[in-house]
Design an enzyme around this catalytic site. Sequence first.
Site, mmCIF file in Angstrom:
data_model
loop_
_atom_site.group_PDB
_atom_site.id
_atom_site.type_symbol
_atom_site.label_atom_id
_atom_site.label_comp_id
_atom_site.label_asym_id
_atom_site.label_seq_id
_atom_site.Cartn_x
_atom_site.Cartn_y
_atom_site.Cartn_z
ATOM 1 N N HIS A 118 0.848 -2.619 6.811
ATOM 2 C CA HIS A 118 1.855 -1.718 6.247
ATOM 3 C C HIS A 118 1.215 -1.013 5.043
ATOM 4 O O HIS A 118 0.963 -1.637 4.010
ATOM 5 C CB HIS A 118 3.102 -2.499 5.820
ATOM 6 C CG HIS A 118 3.881 -3.039 6.981
ATOM 7 N ND1 HIS A 118 4.588 -4.223 6.938
ATOM 8 C CD2 HIS A 118 4.044 -2.556 8.241
ATOM 9 C CE1 HIS A 118 5.154 -4.435 8.110
ATOM 10 N NE2 HIS A 118 4.844 -3.440 8.916
ATOM 11 N N GLU B 255 2.098 -1.262 1.173
ATOM 12 C CA GLU B 255 2.104 -2.587 0.540
ATOM 13 C C GLU B 255 0.763 -2.841 -0.151
ATOM 14 O O GLU B 255 0.011 -3.752 0.185
ATOM 15 C CB GLU B 255 2.460 -3.646 1.587
ATOM 16 C CG GLU B 255 3.876 -3.435 2.118
ATOM 17 C CD GLU B 255 4.286 -4.399 3.230
ATOM 18 O OE1 GLU B 255 3.535 -5.354 3.517
ATOM 19 O OE2 GLU B 255 5.365 -4.182 3.813
ATOM 20 N N HIS C 38 0.858 -9.293 3.098
ATOM 21 C CA HIS C 38 1.852 -8.227 2.920
ATOM 22 C C HIS C 38 2.354 -8.217 1.485
ATOM 23 O O HIS C 38 2.036 -9.104 0.698
ATOM 24 C CB HIS C 38 3.057 -8.470 3.847
ATOM 25 C CG HIS C 38 2.779 -8.235 5.292
ATOM 26 N ND1 HIS C 38 3.309 -7.177 5.993
ATOM 27 C CD2 HIS C 38 2.016 -8.917 6.182
ATOM 28 C CE1 HIS C 38 2.895 -7.224 7.254
ATOM 29 N NE2 HIS C 38 2.100 -8.278 7.384
ATOM 30 N N GLU D 256 3.224 -13.225 1.760
ATOM 31 C CA GLU D 256 3.924 -12.143 1.062
ATOM 32 C C GLU D 256 3.724 -12.290 -0.439
ATOM 33 O O GLU D 256 3.663 -13.408 -0.958
ATOM 34 C CB GLU D 256 5.434 -12.206 1.355
ATOM 35 C CG GLU D 256 5.804 -12.016 2.813
ATOM 36 C CD GLU D 256 5.983 -10.557 3.198
ATOM 37 O OE1 GLU D 256 5.740 -9.677 2.339
ATOM 38 O OE2 GLU D 256 6.360 -10.300 4.358
#
Length: 490
Positions: free
Chosen positions: A234, A237, A332, A405
Amino acid sequence: MERKMEENAARDVETGSEAGGEDALVGNVNKLMVSPPGSTGVPRKGHLVFDACFESGNLGRVDYISEFEFDLFIRPDTCNPRFRVWFNFTVENVRETQRVIFNIVNFSKTKSLYRDGMSPVVKSTSRPKWQRLPAKNVYYYRCPDHRRNYVMSFAFCFDREDDVYQFAYCYPYTYSRLQHYLASLERRNLPYLQREQLGLSVQQRRLDLLTITNSDHQSPEREKKLVFLTARVHPGESPASFVCQGVIDFLVSQHPVAQILRDHVIFKIVPMLNPDGVYLGNYRCSLMGFDLNRHWQDPSPWAHPTLHAVKQLIVQMNQDPRVSLEFYIDVHAHSTMLNGFMYGNVFEDEERVQRQAVFPRLLCQNAPDFSFSNTSFNRDVVKAGTGRRFLGGLLDDTSYCYTLEVSFYSYMTAGSTATVPYTEETYTKLGRNVARTFLDYYKQNNFIKDNRPTHIQSSEATSQTGNGNGKVGVVGRDSSDREKERSVRH
């Protein structure tokens, strides 16, 4: 064609065209001067000039509200109007002491860390280090003037007339920055680092693969443990790139833990899975509008070439009897939660569930910003096409697949209620702590014997142990151990 799109978008901004509404924005503003209505003649200082025609830039339109206020529109991801989150633009031709309010009016998400104190980052020509704006100058609210969309407004005072100011959603980490970093690593000619081009993106950007291991120490008859790490599927990010660089920096260093890991483990790292999206300033999608993290099951060699190349490599390695692919970690950044944390998979076998929890528990011991309580294991249908879910079903039951994350905004350490905003440095520190945790994991599982050089302090080794009931217990560390560890980490 790109230049044409940019010119059209800029013309739409200048004429106030609403053609197709804000979702129709297809290009970035290009040195766009926004003057008061009716002003003619030579532009004056204070008639702001906006630009986002640069790498990872994103600003699609600017509306003049008053000399103190401007509405800014995020350009949607290319070929996908659903995603409008990332912004990155410059402002120049400012007047000293000029105060303004910028309203970012078309976010596609409603939930945001802006509700919890997050603020955009800014730098300027004379102050090139990114810093966050004061949270007291940032407001996030539902606005009746913009279809009741959520709006993020921030107040800013320009203080140097000759400076160019740059504002962004979070610290940018561009494709070019990665290429410079990897080139500098290559120039060091490290015997345990190999860089190769695994493939090319749709726009012919490099898909880089790093292999980090001491091949001299790998005997052919011994099984090789392999850890595979990817980041930036992504593109918006950007914290994921800082974490990934922290992992790489640690693994190629002369730190004694890194030396032991290189002796026993092969690390394969793809630092940027979506180079086109990163280059274009998208938030979630590739050039063609695909969320690549939903296409792992059947990636197309022409529509998702980077994903296709990585999947092929992983499948091929998984079929090699000499290789044990133990970990897949996809990095991420998260837009609504604090701290670093992980997502894992759901298994029927309780012992496998407990084994999967070992690595995040150990990481929690090494990284003060990592939260085990935020870590969760799920089989959400929406996530079926993600790397974690797909590879979790493909690899055998000794392999563990995680999404790592990290918050776009901040973390809270144990026992504290105060949030600490992340910086580029603390993101990379999380990466270093992820890397060092592999030693704890492999020592606990008796793959790496306790034959460390004497100059490694005892706290470098794991102090975790099984507690006899299949669950992972953690032996407490005293303050002197923690003090030693802190000095090693810094």
